[in-house]
Design an enzyme around this catalytic site. Sequence first.
Site, short mmCIF file in Angstrom:
data_model
loop_
_atom_site.label_atom_id
_atom_site.label_comp_id
_atom_site.label_asym_id
_atom_site.label_seq_id
_atom_site.Cartn_x
_atom_site.Cartn_y
_atom_site.Cartn_z
N ASP A 124 -12.37 -10.05 -0.38
CA ASP A 124 -13.67 -10.20 0.29
C ASP A 124 -14.66 -9.31 -0.43
O ASP A 124 -14.29 -8.31 -1.05
CB ASP A 124 -13.62 -9.86 1.80
N HIS B 26 -10.55 -5.82 -2.00
CA HIS B 26 -11.60 -5.65 -1.00
C HIS B 26 -12.72 -4.84 -1.66
O HIS B 26 -12.59 -3.64 -1.88
CB HIS B 26 -11.06 -4.87 0.21
N ASN C 112 1.94 -5.13 -3.16
CA ASN C 112 0.56 -5.44 -2.79
C ASN C 112 -0.21 -4.14 -2.53
O ASN C 112 0.28 -3.26 -1.81
CB ASN C 112 0.56 -6.32 -1.53
N GLU D 257 -6.24 -10.66 -1.04
CA GLU D 257 -7.00 -10.34 0.17
C GLU D 257 -8.50 -10.20 -0.15
O GLU D 257 -9.17 -9.32 0.37
CB GLU D 257 -6.50 -9.06 0.82
N GLU E 145 0.80 -1.23 0.00
CA GLU E 145 0.00 0.00 0.00
C GLU E 145 0.84 1.28 0.00
O GLU E 145 0.61 2.19 0.79
CB GLU E 145 -0.96 0.00 1.20
#
Length: 504
Positions: free
Chosen positions: A284, A247, A208, A282, A157
Site C-alpha cells: 500500500d 508498506h 515475510n 502487502e 517480521e
Amino acid sequence: MKFTRLTSGVVLAATVIGLGASVAGAQETLRGLAEERGRYVGSILNSQWFSGGLPGNYEETQKREFNAVVCENEMKFDATEPSQNNFNFNNGDRMVKYAKQNGMRARGHALAWHSQVPNWVNSHKNKQELLGILKNHIEKTVGHFKGQIDEWDVVNEAVNDNDPHDWRATATNSRPGSVWFDNIGAEFLDSAFVWTHRVDPDAELCYNDYNLEQGIGEGSKAGFVLKQVKRWKEMGIPITCVGSQTHVEDTTTAPEFNGAAENLRAFAKELAKLGVKLNITELDIGIKSGMPVDAAALARQGHFYRQFMDVFLEEPNMGEFVIWGVSDKWSWLGGLNRQAGLIFNDNLQKKPAYDSLIASLKAHAPETVFNPYKDDFTKLDSIAKADSIAKADSVAKAVADSIAKANPVVEDTSKQIEPIAPADSTEVLLSRAYGVFGVKVSGRTLNISGDASAKVQVFDMQGRPVFSDKAVKGSVSLATVPNGIYMVRVTSGTSSLVRRIALK
C-alpha cells in the site's frame, strides 16, 4: 508493519520499458492482464468480509480484478489456535473455498510471528515447551490446509528495526520482542521452515518482512535477510520465496521517488542467484494524514504504484503482487496516520493508481514476461527472457514489429494513444538488431543519439500525452514539462524507443 517514506531521487530504469494507455478497455482487468502474463495480482479478504459487513460490489470487485487472495487476520496464530491445541479453521476454510470457487491463488499468513499470538503462548518461557507449541501449531494448521494453500508466510517480521539489523529480541519501550526468539533463539526459524515443508512439500514457503525496499546495502534489513537466505540455502532449509510487505508512505509534495522500486529490483536479482523468488505481499502507498488527497497526490501515488509493477513484471523471479486491501474505506492505514493508500477509493471506484497498474501490464506484452511458476528462472543468464541470443533476438524483433505495426507516430497529441508493446529484452539487443537509438536526460534537456531530428513524445504514467516536439541537433528542451516521472517515446521512421524518465 512499518513504512518507507517516499522522498526524492529517481534512477532511470536499466531496461527498456513500454507505455500503456490511460483507460482500460471494457474487458481489461488487472486479473485478466496478469493471467495472460503468468503472474498473480492479489488482495486481502478484509476482516469485515467474514462477518458479512461489506457491500456486494466489494466481492464483485475483488473477483473481477484479482487472482490471488489472503486473509487480513483470520489465519494468524491467535485466530487459528485461540487456546492451546484448540483449533478454529472456519474462517480459513471460507477463504480457501472462496479462492477455489473463483480460481484464485491462496496465501497463508502467517505461521510464526511475534505479534497476534494469544496470551497463553506468551505465558510459556521454556524452550522445549515453546518448540513443541510451535511445531504442533504448524503441523496442525498446515496439515489442515495441505494442498489448498499455495504459499505460506512461514515466518513473519523476525528482524528488528535497529541498525545494524539482527533478529528481533527482547522487548523494549520502543519495540515489541519475540516470544519465539527470546526463548528459543534463531533455530525457531529454521525449524518452522522444515516442519512446514514436511507437512506440505508442494507449498511455497516465504520469509515475510517490511522495509525490504530500503536497499540491500551493509547494515540494511534486506541485506540481513539476504545473508540469512544464503545461510538457509546452504543448510538445505526449504525456503522458496521472500515476501516484501512494501508498506510505503508518501510524505512529500514533490513527485520524485526515493528509489524503493529499484531497490526491490536489486534485491530480486540477488535472490534470483539463490533460486529464491521475491514477492510483493502487502503493498500500500499511503498519503500522510494532513496532506491533501487531491488530483496531484493521486497522480503521484499512481506513479509510485506503476514503478513497483514495472519492476515486478521485468524481474523473472517475481510472481505475486499483492495489495493489502481493496478499498480505502476498509484499509488498516486509517489509524496509522496514513490515508487513501489503495487503488480503489471509498466507493470502490478506480483511482489513478489502478490506471497506472493497467498501463504497466499492457506495456509488458505476455511473450516478454517470464512466468516463474512455469519456467526455471535460475537458468536465465540475465534479466532477459531468452536463454540464448537467438531467442532474445526473436523477442526483440517481436517488440519492434509490434511497435511499428500497432503504434504509428501520433501527430495530434490531444488524442489518447494505444498502448505500445513492451521491451523485456535488453536495450543492447534491440540496438544491435534494429538500430534503436538512445536517450539520456541532462537537467531539463533530453539528448538523443542516433537521430538528431527524431520525434519526441512525453506521456504521464497513465499514458496521457503531455508534450510533443522534434529534436533539434539531437536534443529537446523539456523545460515546459512539470516535475514528475514520465514515459518518453522517441520515434525515427518505424523505430521507437520508450524509456521512463524523471524531471526535477
